[in-house]
Design an enzyme around this catalytic site. Structure first.
Site, PDB file in Angstrom:
ATOM      1  N   ARG A 102       0.840  -1.192   0.000  1.00 20.30           N
ATOM      2  CA  ARG A 102       0.000   0.000   0.000  1.00 20.30           C
ATOM      3  C   ARG A 102       0.881   1.249   0.000  1.00 20.30           C
ATOM      4  NH1 ARG A 102      -5.156   1.608  -1.138  1.00 20.30           N
ATOM      5  NH2 ARG A 102      -6.201   2.685   0.563  1.00 20.30           N
ATOM      6  N   THR A 384      -9.400   0.465 -10.118  1.00 16.48           N
ATOM      7  CA  THR A 384      -8.445  -0.408  -9.451  1.00 16.48           C
ATOM      8  C   THR A 384      -8.509  -1.625 -10.349  1.00 16.48           C
ATOM      9  OG1 THR A 384      -9.038   0.505  -7.323  1.00 16.48           O
ATOM     10  CG2 THR A 384      -8.178  -1.740  -7.267  1.00 16.48           C
ATOM     11  N   SER A 455      -7.910   0.755   3.277  1.00 18.37           N
ATOM     12  CA  SER A 455      -8.314   0.286   1.950  1.00 18.37           C
ATOM     13  C   SER A 455      -9.504  -0.647   2.065  1.00 18.37           C
ATOM     14  CB  SER A 455      -7.134  -0.467   1.325  1.00 18.37           C
ATOM     15  OG  SER A 455      -7.511  -1.079   0.115  1.00 18.37           O
TER      16      SER A 455
HETATM   17  O1  DON Z   1      -7.874   0.953  -1.629  1.00 18.18           O
HETATM   18  C1  DON Z   1      -9.050   1.169  -1.872  1.00 18.18           C
HETATM   19  O2  DON Z   1      -9.955   0.672  -1.252  1.00 18.18           O
HETATM   20  C2  DON Z   1      -9.417   2.075  -3.024  1.00 18.18           C
HETATM   21  N1  DON Z   1      -8.388   3.046  -3.258  1.00 18.18           N
HETATM   22  C3  DON Z   1      -9.665   1.258  -4.220  1.00 18.18           C
HETATM   23  C4  DON Z   1     -10.162   2.131  -5.335  1.00 18.18           C
HETATM   24  C5  DON Z   1     -10.976   1.404  -6.286  1.00 18.18           C
HETATM   25  O3  DON Z   1     -11.251   0.236  -6.168  1.00 18.18           O
HETATM   26  C6  DON Z   1     -11.484   2.179  -7.378  1.00 18.18           C
HETATM   27  N2  DON Z   1     -12.015   1.255  -8.321  1.00 18.18           N
HETATM   28  N3  DON Z   1     -12.528   0.616  -8.971  1.00 18.18           N
END
Ligand code: DON
Length: 582
Positions: A102, A384, A455
Site C-alpha cells: 500500500r 483499481t 483500503s
Molecule cells: O484501496 C481502496 O480501497 C481504493 N483506493 C480502491 C479504489 C478502487 O477500487 C477504485 N475502483 N474501482
C-alpha cells in the site's frame, strides 16, 4: 505517440517474440477450464504474458509480477507502477502470506493536509495532481513477492512490459472510452495530454498503437537495475524533482523510506471452509469476516440468491460491518487499537450483538445505529484492478492494486510516463467530520506521515477446512477472488463468495449474478440495474432507500476449483481475458 493500425502486425510479431504470448488479435475469452495454470485479468496482453510465464515454468508469483508490470502499460486506468496494492500468495503447501505494498503518506502529510485556510476540504488537493499521491509501493511489492517465491529472473518478468511500452500496444475501445469519460480532468495535465491524447484533446483511438517512451525508460531501469532503483538513485531523485513541478510533496527521503510489510492473512472459517483474507490496513477481511459471522446466525442456507429477503438481510449485514469499519479500522502500524478492535469485530459475541438489531422484515436506519456524537450533520471512484493466478502446481496469487480513482490523480509524472495515484484520498480527509453522505472523519484513518490509508481491496482465497476437537485442518484451495470498486469491493467479493459456497451457483453464474451494495452511509441500498423491478419494490416496501446504479458493481476476476480443473472467469462487467497455461 501513436501509429496507425496497419503497422501493427510487424511490431506485434516482435512483441510476440519477446513475450512468447499468443496472438494479441484473437478475441478474448471470458471463461477457461484447465487442469493446468490460469491467469485471469482485465487485459488480454497481460493475461497472455502471465500464461507464457507459467508455461516457462514460472511460479504463480512470477506470472503475477509480469502481469502487474504489463497492466501498468496496457491498463493505465488502474494498472500501475505509480500506485500500490495487496498481493495474497498461497503456496500449494497451504503456506500463505499477505504482501502489503500500500502507498504511504509523505512526511509532509498531516491532519490538515487536504484543508484550505478556512478549514474546508480542497477538492483539487484531494483528487487531482501530485498532492494526493502517496509514495508508490507497487515496484517494491512485486519485488518482495518475487524475492520469496520467484523462480524466473526478475528482468525476464519486467521485460515484456518494457516491450509493450517501447514498441506499443493496440488500444481497445475500453481505454478510449475511459479516456473520453475523464477527458476534462485528464487534459488539465500537459504530460497526460502528451501520452494519451492527439493534439492535446482527442483520446487515442481503438486500433491505434500506443507507445510510451518515458514509461519504457522507467521500466527498463527497474528491469536492469532492480526494484530499489525506483526508490533510490538517479531515477528516484529525478522523480522527486518532477514531483515538485507537479505540485506534489514527495522527498527523496520519503521514497527511500518506503517499505513493503509482509503480514499474516486473516483466517476465519465458515461452513467447512477456511477463508484467507486481507488484514488491516485493508478493511476487507475484517468486514467480510464480520458479515459472515452475522449471517451465520441468520440461516443463510435457507435463502435464495437474489430474493428480496436475501438482499434485505445482506443489506442489514453490510450496514453494520461498514459502521464498524468507519469506527475502528485504519493502519495498525500507526494505530495499535486497530489490531485489537479487528480481532473483537470478528468474534461470535460481536456478531450476535450486531444481529440483535436486525429485523427480518424491516430496514434499520443507519443513523440510529451510530454511536451518539458520531454524525456531524461521494462515493469513491471506480478504478483499481484485480487479477487471479493459479499455476499447475496449485500455487496461487490474488492481487488487487490501484491508483485509487480511474487514472488516479489524472496527472502523468512529467518525464516518467506513469500516472500518479491519488490514494491519500482514502484517508479520512476532514478529521472529525462524519456525515450522512458517506464522509468519514474518525480517528483511526486520519492522515499521518508514513501511514497507509485504509483500503477496501479484498484479495481473498478459500480453502476446504475440517475442524475436529477445536483444531482446524486446512485442505485444498477452492477459489481465488477479488475485485476493484472502492468500498463496493468488500460487498462484491462477499457476494461472489456467498453465490459460490452458500447459494451454490455455478462459477459463471456466481460472478455474473446482479449485486447490491450498502455501506452504512449514505443510508441507501445500491442495486445493479439487472435487479428486477419487483425485487426493488419489495425492498422499498421493507423501508430501504433503493438506488439503481447506472454502472455495474466491481469486476471480479475469479478462479474456482471444479473437480480436477480450474475455472478461470473474467467478470463480463468490464471484460478481460482468461488464459490457460496447460
Ligand atoms: O484501496 C481502496 O480501497 C481504493 N483506493 C480502491 C479504489 C478502487 O477500487 C477504485 N475502483 N474501482
Amino acid at each position: 505517440m501513436t501509429f496507425p493500425y496497419f503497422v501493427m502486425s510487424a511490431a506485434c510479431a516482435c512483441l510476440l517474440s519477446l513475450t512468447g504470448c499468443a496472438t494479441t488479435q484473437a478475441p478474448s475469452q471470458h471463461v477457461v477450464r484447465t487442469t493446468g495454470g490460469v491467469v485471469v485479468s482485465v487485459d488480454r496482453y497481460a493475461s497472455d504474458i502471465g500464461a507464457a510465464v507459467l508455461r516457462r515454468g514460472g511460479h504463480a508469483v512470477d506470472a503475477a509480477v509480469a502481469v502487474g508490470f504489463a497492466l501498468a502499460v496496457t491498463w493505465p486506468e488502474a494498472g500501475n507502477v505509480g500506485g500500490g496494492g495487496f498481493m495474497l500468495v498461497r503456496e500449494a503447501t497451504g503456506e500463505a502470506i499477505f504482501v502489503d505494498y500500500r502507498e504511504t503518506a509523505p512526511a509532509a502529510a498531516g491532519p490538515t493536509y487536504f484543508l484550505d485556510a478556512a478549514g474546508r476540504v480542497d477538492p483539487q488537493r484531494v483528487r487531482l495532481g501530485g498532492w494526493s499521491a502517496g509514495i508508490p509501493g507497487t515496484v517494491a511489492g512485486l519485488a518482495a513477492a518475487h524475492a520469496r517465491y520467484g523462480r524466473l529472473p526478475w528482468k525476464s518478468l519486467v521485460e515484456p512490459a518494457v516491450a509493450l511500452a517501447r514498441d506499443g500496444f493496440i488500444v481497445d475501445d475500453r481505454l478510449t472510452a475511459g479516456l473520453a469519460a475523464q477527458l476534462p480532468e485528464l487534459t488539465q495535465f500537459q504530460a497526460t495530454r502528451d501520452v494519451f491524447f492527439h493534439g492535446g484533446k482527442t483520446p487515442v483511438a481503438p486500433g491505434e498503437r500506443l507507445s510510451q517512451a518515458d514509461l519504457a525508460r522507467v521500466l527498463e531501469t527497474v528491469a536492469k537495475d532492480g526494484p530499489r532503483a525506483f526508490y533510490e538513485g538517479p531515477l528516484a531523485s529525478g522523480m522527486v524533482e518532477a514531483m515538485k513541478a507537479a505540485g506534489g510533496s514527495w522527498t527523496a527521503a520519503d521514497l527511500a523510506a518506503y517499505r513493503v510489510v509482509i503480514r499474516q492473512p486473516l483466517r476465519f472459517t465458515f461452513r467447512g471452509l477456511s477463508l484467507l483474507a486481507a488484514p488491516p490496513p485493508s478493511s476487507s477481511g475484517v468486514a467480510i469476516g464480520e458479515m459472515l459471522a452475522i449471517l451465520d446466525g441468520l440461516a443463510p442456507e435457507s435463502l435464495t440468491a437474489g430474493a428480496p429477503q436475501t438482499l434485505h438481510l445482506l443489506a442489514e449485514t453490510m450496514r453494520r460491518a461498514f459502521l464498524d469499519r468507519a469506527l475502528h479500522l485504519g493502519d495498525p502500524d500507526h494505530v495499535p487499537a486497530v489490531t485489537t478492535d479487528a480481532a473483537r469485530l470478528l468474534t461470535p459475541a460481536h456478531a450476535a450483538e450486531r444481529r440483535t438489531s436486525i429485523d427480518r422484515g424491516r430496514a434499520s436506519r443507519s443513523a440510529a445505529l451510530a454511536p451518539p456524537g458520531l454524525l456531524s450533520a461521494p462515493a469513491e471512484g471506480s478504478d483499481t484492478t484485480h487479477f487471479s493466478v493459479v499455476d499447475a502446481a496449485g500455487n496461487a496469487v490474488a492481487n488487487t492494486y490501484t491508483i485509487e480513482e480511474s487514472f488516479g490523480s489524472k496527472a502523468v509524472l512529467p518525464g516518467y510516463g506513469f500516472l500518479l495515484n491519488n490514494e491519500l484520498h482514502d484517508f479520512n480527509v476532514k478529521p472529525g467530520h462524519t456525515d450522512r453522505s458517506g464522509a468519514v472523519g474518525t480517528a483511526p484513518n486520519q492522515v499521518a506521515p508514513g501511514k497507509r490509508p485504509l483500503s477496501s481491496m479484498a484479495p481473498l482465497m478459500v480453502e476446504r477446512a475440517t475442524t475436529e476437537a477445536g483444531v482446524t485442518r486446512h485442505g485444498e484451495l477452492v477459489a481465488v477472488l477479488g475485485s476493484p470498486g472502492g468500498r463496493t469491493i468488500i460487498n462484491t467479493v462477499f457476494q461472489v463468495f456467498l453465490n459460490l459456497f452458500v447459494f451454490k451457483l455455478a462459477p459463471e453464474a456466481a460472478v455474473a449474478a446482479p449485486r447490491v451494495h450498502h455501506q452504512w452511509m449514505p443510508d441507501r441500498l445500491f442495486v445493479e440495474r439487472e435487479v428486477p423491478t419487483a425485487t426493488i419494490e419489495a425492498l422499498l416496501g421493507m423501508g430501504h432507500s433503493v438506488e439503481r446504479l447506472p454502472r455495474n458493481l466491481g469486476h471480479a476476476n475469479t478462479i474456482v476449483r471444479e473437480g480436477d480443473r480450474w475455472v478461470g472467469i473474467v467478470d463480463a462487467r468490464r471484460g478481460g481475458h482468461a488464459a490457460a497455461a496447460p
